[in-house]
Write an enzyme that holds these catalytic residues in place. Structure first.
Site, mmCIF file in Angstrom:
data_model
loop_
_atom_site.group_PDB
_atom_site.id
_atom_site.type_symbol
_atom_site.label_atom_id
_atom_site.label_comp_id
_atom_site.label_asym_id
_atom_site.label_seq_id
_atom_site.Cartn_x
_atom_site.Cartn_y
_atom_site.Cartn_z
ATOM 1 N N GLU A 92 0.880 -1.201 -0.079
ATOM 2 C CA GLU A 92 0.044 -0.065 -0.223
ATOM 3 C C GLU A 92 0.715 1.393 0.058
ATOM 4 O O GLU A 92 1.951 1.206 0.640
ATOM 5 C CB GLU A 92 -0.807 0.070 1.390
ATOM 6 C CG GLU A 92 -1.696 -1.128 1.605
ATOM 7 C CD GLU A 92 -2.393 -0.940 2.896
ATOM 8 O OE1 GLU A 92 -3.347 -1.755 3.291
ATOM 9 O OE2 GLU A 92 -1.972 -0.011 3.828
ATOM 10 N N CYS A 106 3.024 8.512 1.404
ATOM 11 C CA CYS A 106 3.601 7.382 2.490
ATOM 12 C C CYS A 106 3.760 6.207 1.563
ATOM 13 O O CYS A 106 2.803 5.593 1.094
ATOM 14 C CB CYS A 106 2.567 7.277 3.731
ATOM 15 S SG CYS A 106 3.134 5.924 4.919
ATOM 16 N N CYS A 113 6.579 -7.244 7.436
ATOM 17 C CA CYS A 113 7.569 -6.920 8.374
ATOM 18 C C CYS A 113 7.919 -7.916 9.259
ATOM 19 O O CYS A 113 7.120 -8.444 9.982
ATOM 20 C CB CYS A 113 7.187 -5.495 8.807
ATOM 21 S SG CYS A 113 8.325 -4.500 9.736
ATOM 22 N N CYS A 117 5.452 -5.764 15.701
ATOM 23 C CA CYS A 117 5.137 -4.914 16.645
ATOM 24 C C CYS A 117 3.604 -5.242 16.883
ATOM 25 O O CYS A 117 3.108 -5.652 15.922
ATOM 26 C CB CYS A 117 5.283 -3.451 16.337
ATOM 27 S SG CYS A 117 7.045 -2.835 16.009
ATOM 28 N N CYS A 120 0.505 -3.376 15.098
ATOM 29 C CA CYS A 120 0.951 -2.849 13.790
ATOM 30 C C CYS A 120 0.356 -3.949 12.763
ATOM 31 O O CYS A 120 0.769 -5.306 12.869
ATOM 32 C CB CYS A 120 2.420 -2.794 13.355
ATOM 33 S SG CYS A 120 2.595 -2.399 11.710
ATOM 34 N N GLY A 163 6.376 -1.973 6.387
ATOM 35 C CA GLY A 163 7.934 -2.508 6.253
ATOM 36 C C GLY A 163 8.624 -1.731 7.137
ATOM 37 O O GLY A 163 8.313 -0.336 7.730
ATOM 38 N N GLU A 164 9.986 -2.044 7.463
ATOM 39 C CA GLU A 164 10.970 -1.417 8.136
ATOM 40 C C GLU A 164 12.241 -0.965 7.228
ATOM 41 O O GLU A 164 12.915 -2.091 6.762
ATOM 42 C CB GLU A 164 11.602 -2.389 9.329
ATOM 43 C CG GLU A 164 12.868 -1.725 10.040
ATOM 44 C CD GLU A 164 12.740 -0.215 10.513
ATOM 45 O OE1 GLU A 164 11.849 -0.025 10.996
ATOM 46 O OE2 GLU A 164 13.595 0.255 10.347
ATOM 47 N N SER A 218 10.184 5.574 16.149
ATOM 48 C CA SER A 218 8.954 5.030 16.678
ATOM 49 C C SER A 218 9.279 4.777 18.252
ATOM 50 O O SER A 218 9.699 3.729 18.460
ATOM 51 C CB SER A 218 8.195 3.900 15.950
ATOM 52 O OG SER A 218 7.887 4.467 14.621
ATOM 53 N N LEU A 219 9.090 5.480 19.098
ATOM 54 C CA LEU A 219 9.511 5.513 20.522
ATOM 55 C C LEU A 219 8.619 4.724 21.322
ATOM 56 O O LEU A 219 8.745 3.751 21.937
ATOM 57 C CB LEU A 219 10.082 6.768 21.008
ATOM 58 C CG LEU A 219 10.857 6.688 22.339
ATOM 59 C CD1 LEU A 219 12.292 5.891 21.910
ATOM 60 C CD2 LEU A 219 11.159 8.291 22.776
ATOM 61 N N HIS A 220 7.505 5.410 21.413
ATOM 62 C CA HIS A 220 6.092 4.844 21.783
ATOM 63 C C HIS A 220 6.132 4.607 23.423
ATOM 64 O O HIS A 220 5.275 4.362 23.974
ATOM 65 C CB HIS A 220 5.804 3.530 21.356
ATOM 66 C CG HIS A 220 5.484 3.566 19.617
ATOM 67 N ND1 HIS A 220 5.197 4.935 19.097
ATOM 68 C CD2 HIS A 220 5.530 2.779 18.689
ATOM 69 C CE1 HIS A 220 5.182 4.744 17.894
ATOM 70 N NE2 HIS A 220 5.347 3.326 17.416
ATOM 71 N N CYS A 338 -1.806 1.233 8.804
ATOM 72 C CA CYS A 338 -1.047 0.657 7.499
ATOM 73 C C CYS A 338 -1.166 -0.952 7.559
ATOM 74 O O CYS A 338 -0.836 -1.766 8.532
ATOM 75 C CB CYS A 338 0.457 0.792 7.897
ATOM 76 S SG CYS A 338 1.574 0.664 6.550
HETATM 77 N N1 SAH Z 1 8.750 0.523 10.645
HETATM 78 C C1 SAH Z 1 8.714 1.753 10.560
HETATM 79 C C2 SAH Z 1 7.669 2.319 9.428
HETATM 80 C C3 SAH Z 1 6.296 1.713 9.481
HETATM 81 S S1 SAH Z 1 5.315 2.050 10.750
HETATM 82 C C4 SAH Z 1 8.573 2.244 12.206
HETATM 83 O O1 SAH Z 1 8.485 1.516 13.017
HETATM 84 O O2 SAH Z 1 8.569 3.563 12.319
HETATM 85 C C5 SAH Z 1 4.906 3.754 10.831
HETATM 86 C C6 SAH Z 1 4.327 4.352 11.849
HETATM 87 O O3 SAH Z 1 3.018 3.929 12.245
HETATM 88 C C7 SAH Z 1 5.108 4.144 13.072
HETATM 89 O O4 SAH Z 1 5.176 5.032 14.035
HETATM 90 C C8 SAH Z 1 4.332 2.811 13.786
HETATM 91 O O5 SAH Z 1 4.546 2.731 15.079
HETATM 92 C C9 SAH Z 1 2.886 3.525 13.450
HETATM 93 N N2 SAH Z 1 1.837 2.314 13.499
HETATM 94 C C10 SAH Z 1 1.930 1.133 13.215
HETATM 95 N N3 SAH Z 1 0.804 0.685 13.411
HETATM 96 C C11 SAH Z 1 -0.254 1.440 13.921
HETATM 97 C C12 SAH Z 1 -1.728 1.723 14.267
HETATM 98 N N4 SAH Z 1 -2.404 0.590 14.572
HETATM 99 N N5 SAH Z 1 -2.164 2.900 14.716
HETATM 100 C C13 SAH Z 1 -1.342 3.823 14.504
HETATM 101 N N6 SAH Z 1 0.041 4.006 14.011
HETATM 102 C C14 SAH Z 1 0.399 2.658 14.011
#
Ligand code: SAH
Length: 358
Positions: A92, A106, A113, A117, A120, A163-164, A218-220, A338
């Site tokens: 996508e 995007c 991936c 996570c 995701c 993807g990463e 992506s710290l979270h 995504c």
């Molecule tokens: N792998 C990379 C890029 C893809 S994810 C990364 O981890 O950054 C892109 C962003 O979308 C990241 O910040 C990720 O944490 C966030 N993301 C993933 N799943 C999500 C969801 N269900 N809702 C909102 N953001 C999400």
């Protein structure tokens, strides 16, 4: 008939150029029309001398991807593009038309991936393949072709799709090289952003190689055990190392590092979490982007923080002196999270094929 030569196969295209006795600058005009002006393949071919046009049309493949579905949000300016690769895998891209007239795209760097996570949708698919340079760049080309009629073009390119990016690092660098080159897309490096789960050595290599390309992490969570719970790779790359990486990036790059923080109810959204985040980021040149969670299948235990909680969290960071924005979520009605739409389409496809065989 022999197989077509991809436009992204530099050696193959060069040998075709010699075979057709074309000058490098004639080929350059074709690429300019195709990449910089988004003119489409036909118009790009028309830039060549007449005697070469039919052969190039016949032998060169301009689009490594096939557009499968285009979905326009009925609520805002988001458009989702689902593409199929030659291996019949779906990926996508999402076009985001901001009210300011600016357009961001995007794009995906992998099919699936490996990071897995918890929150995701792409991670739930597992890893399937790395995209090639052509497959990543074609997302930009085809998105631009989709919006040409609207008098828009892609201004910001964010590698934040499936993807990463740093698990496909060499290819991503080839993509950036082609995007920023005057002989390529001529796209400013400062309008490219790479979002990563946080792989320190790759972030530093990228920062050194492209000081103007923006990096988002992506710290979270800044609690090691919480981060490990939602991001398995956090075990390998502990928070202390990530912080040192941001310090180093700040010394290499003119721009700020973007810190992405997904807001998950009762996981990472208390005011204490905010205070710890502010402390962790103290002294760093960063921009915090709070992300509302898009619910996905396969994670029934997760819910997004309420608007009130998000606002209180943001205010707490702001009063600690941090530049903070809440991501305005677009395209909720077209499965903006995504990988969500791809998962659904794949499931439908499997259902159709299994009902055919039964
Ligand atoms: N792998 C990379 C890029 C893809 S994810 C990364 O981890 O950054 C892109 C962003 O979308 C990241 O910040 C990720 O944490 C966030 N993301 C993933 N799943 C999500 C969801 N269900 N809702 C909102 N953001 C999400």
């Amino acid at each position: 008939m022999s197989e077509k030569i991809s436009l992204y196969d530099t050696a193959g295209i060069d040998s075709l150029r010699r075979e057709l006795a074309l000058d490098p600058h004639q080929l350059h005009r074709l690429r300019t029309a195709f990449w910089k002006k988004s003119a489409g393949a036909e118009a790009a071919i028309a830039e060549l001398p007449a005697m070469a046009q039919a052969t190039v049309a016949d032998r060169v493949e301009f689009h490594p991807l096939t557009l499968d579905v285009r979905l326009d949000s009925q609520e805002d300016g988001a458009t989702k593009l689902v593409f199929v690769t030659k291996n019949n895998q779906r990926i996508e891209s999402v076009l985001l038309r901001a009210g300011t007239g600016r357009t961001a795209l995007c794009i995906s760097s992998q099919v699936g991936c490996a990071a897995n996570c918890d929150f995701c949708a792409t991670g739930k698919m597992g890893f399937h393949a790395n995209l090639t340079t052509g497959e990543i760049l074609d997302q930009v080309v085809q998105a631009n072709e989709q919006i040409r009629g609207e008098d828009r073009s892609v201004r910001n390119i964010v590698l934040m799709g499936m993807g990463e990016p740093f698990h496909n690092e060499a290819t991503v660098y080839e993509v950036i090289d082609t995007l920023i080159s005057g002989r390529g897309f001529n796209h400013p490096a400062s309008r490219i952003l790479i979002s990563t789960v946080g792989i320190p050595e790759a972030m530093l290599r990228c920062g050194r190689r492209y000081p103007s390309v923006n990096i988002a992490i992506s710290l979270h969570s800044v609690r090691q055990e919480v981060r490990e719970q939602i991001i398995p790779l956090a075990r390998k790359y502990p928070l202390g190392e990530l912080r040192r990486t941001i310090v180093e990036l700040n010394s290499i790059q003119p721009s700020t590092v973007m810190v992405e923080y997904l807001m998950l109810a009762s996981v990472n959204d208390s005011l204490e979490d905010a205070a710890e985040l502010a402390e962790f980021l103290d002294g760093l040149r960063v921009h915090v982007n709070l992300i509302p969670y898009n619910a996905i299948e396969g994670a029934p235990h997760l819910t997004g923080s309420s608007r009130e909680v998000r606002d209180a969290f943001a205010n707490s960071l702001k009063s600690a002196g941090l530049t903070t924005t809440i991501r305005y979520s677009m395209g909720a009605d077209i499965e903006a999270a995504c990988g969500q739409l791809v998962q659904k389409l794949e499931r439908q496809r499997k259902q159709v094929s299994s009902s055919r065989t039964s």
